[in-house]
Design an enzyme around this catalytic site. Structure first.
Site, PDB file in Angstrom:
ATOM      1  N   ASP A   1       0.849  -1.183   0.000  1.00  4.88           N
ATOM      2  CA  ASP A   1       0.000   0.000   0.000  1.00  4.88           C
ATOM      3  C   ASP A   1       0.887   1.235   0.000  1.00  4.88           C
ATOM      4  O   ASP A   1       2.103   1.138   0.175  1.00  4.88           O
ATOM      5  CB  ASP A   1      -0.991  -0.011   1.169  1.00  4.88           C
ATOM      6  CG  ASP A   1      -0.354   0.187   2.533  1.00  4.88           C
ATOM      7  OD1 ASP A   1       0.858  -0.114   2.682  1.00  4.88           O
ATOM      8  OD2 ASP A   1      -1.054   0.640   3.454  1.00  4.88           O
TER       9      ASP A   1
ATOM     10  N   TYR B   1       2.902   4.849   0.715  1.00  2.00           N
ATOM     11  CA  TYR B   1       3.507   5.505   1.871  1.00  2.00           C
ATOM     12  C   TYR B   1       2.453   6.389   2.523  1.00  2.00           C
ATOM     13  O   TYR B   1       1.622   7.003   1.854  1.00  2.00           O
ATOM     14  CB  TYR B   1       4.707   6.346   1.436  1.00  2.00           C
ATOM     15  CG  TYR B   1       5.847   5.532   0.867  1.00  2.00           C
ATOM     16  CD1 TYR B   1       6.565   4.637   1.653  1.00  2.00           C
ATOM     17  CD2 TYR B   1       6.220   5.672  -0.475  1.00  2.00           C
ATOM     18  CE1 TYR B   1       7.610   3.894   1.131  1.00  2.00           C
ATOM     19  CE2 TYR B   1       7.269   4.932  -1.012  1.00  2.00           C
ATOM     20  CZ  TYR B   1       7.959   4.049  -0.199  1.00  2.00           C
ATOM     21  OH  TYR B   1       8.994   3.309  -0.718  1.00  2.00           O
TER      22      TYR B   1
ATOM     23  N   PHE C   1       6.490   1.899  -4.259  1.00  2.00           N
ATOM     24  CA  PHE C   1       7.891   2.120  -3.902  1.00  2.00           C
ATOM     25  C   PHE C   1       8.390   3.525  -4.255  1.00  2.00           C
ATOM     26  O   PHE C   1       9.516   3.876  -3.936  1.00  2.00           O
ATOM     27  CB  PHE C   1       8.815   1.062  -4.539  1.00  2.00           C
ATOM     28  CG  PHE C   1       8.620  -0.318  -4.006  1.00  2.00           C
ATOM     29  CD1 PHE C   1       9.127  -0.690  -2.770  1.00  2.00           C
ATOM     30  CD2 PHE C   1       7.898  -1.260  -4.726  1.00  2.00           C
ATOM     31  CE1 PHE C   1       8.931  -1.968  -2.265  1.00  2.00           C
ATOM     32  CE2 PHE C   1       7.687  -2.538  -4.227  1.00  2.00           C
ATOM     33  CZ  PHE C   1       8.211  -2.902  -3.007  1.00  2.00           C
TER      34      PHE C   1
ATOM     35  N   HIS D   1      11.736  -9.126   0.444  1.00  2.00           N
ATOM     36  CA  HIS D   1      11.332  -7.720   0.314  1.00  2.00           C
ATOM     37  C   HIS D   1      12.534  -6.804   0.545  1.00  2.00           C
ATOM     38  O   HIS D   1      13.403  -7.112   1.369  1.00  2.00           O
ATOM     39  CB  HIS D   1      10.228  -7.409   1.320  1.00  2.00           C
ATOM     40  CG  HIS D   1       9.505  -6.138   1.050  1.00  2.00           C
ATOM     41  ND1 HIS D   1       9.959  -4.921   1.495  1.00  2.00           N
ATOM     42  CD2 HIS D   1       8.361  -5.898   0.367  1.00  2.00           C
ATOM     43  CE1 HIS D   1       9.113  -3.976   1.108  1.00  2.00           C
ATOM     44  NE2 HIS D   1       8.134  -4.542   0.418  1.00  2.00           N
TER      45      HIS D   1
END
Length: 221
Positions: free
Chosen positions: A65, A67, A78, A188
């Site tokens: 989701d 920031y 990202f 990740h």
């Protein structure tokens, strides 16, 4: 809620936009944005679909989701707006790219629009969030929509690269036909997962090698 989306994506996803869950989702978003501070700004919620035409799609990167800090989210997973401090996950992404391509260049911005404009769909599974409250919109119907996007791309497109980073993104692999597409999985890039198979995954080189093999333009990462 009204939203703008490139005509080619509008046509590609038209059947989803007509479904009752999506209409309800837009109504829920109207309420959320009216009663809370939410990100990204309304006009950037569908930004990932407005950077290129659907027939230019080469790569799909799946985030969780947006920031949740003020001024950060720009509708691309990202990615952050120009002038925002580069988040730890993105710093690790840039470090991996530098290692793979044996370069020392470190971007001054975390804005990934230049990736998106080359046909990289930077898709958050949940496309909105409340300020300072990560995963606060996970109970909206966003993942019905984004899962449908992934599945439709898998079914109707050919030779797309899917980059699945971390356990959350890797769950989306079941939506993808691996006989038609290249699916690359790794840990990740967040600090918490640095030692769980992020560095050294070579995803960016592998992506470009695949694109070259298929006669497509490589991505300038």
């Amino acid at each position: 809620m009204q939203f703008n989306i490139k005509p080619s994506w509008q046509d590609f996803l038209a059947s989803e936009f007509e479904k009752s869950y999506f209409v309800s989702l837009l109504n829920s978003l109207d309420e959320e944005y009216e009663n809370y501070i939410c990100f990204p700004p309304k006009e950037l919620i569908f930004n990932a679909f407005n950077q290129f035409d659907v027939n230019e799609l080469k790569v799909v990167i799946i985030g969780q989701d947006p920031y949740h800090g003020v001024g950060e989210a720009n509708g691309l997973c990202f990615s952050v707006n120009d002038g925002v401090k580069i988040p730890p996950s993105l710093r690790n992404i840039f470090t991996e790219i530098n290692t793979e391509f044996d370069r020392l260049f470190f971007p001054s911005t975390g804005n990934l629009e230049h990736w998106a404009k080359q046909g990289v769909l930077l898709l958050n599974a949940t496309m909105t969030v409340r300020k300072d409250s990560p995963n606060s919109h996970k109970n909206l119907d966003w993942q019905i929509f984004t899962d449908a996007v992934i599945e439709k791309i898998s079914k109707e497109k050919e030779q797309i690269v899917f980059l699945l980073w971390g356990s959350f993104a890797q769950k989306k692999a079941e939506l993808i036909n691996k006989s038609k597409h290249l699916v690359l999985e790794s840990g990740h890039p967040s600090f918490a997962s640095v030692h769980k198979k992020w560095f050294g995954n070579n995803h960016f080189i592998k992506t470009n090698e695949f694109l070259l093999q298929k006669g497509k333009q490589i991505i300038e990462w």
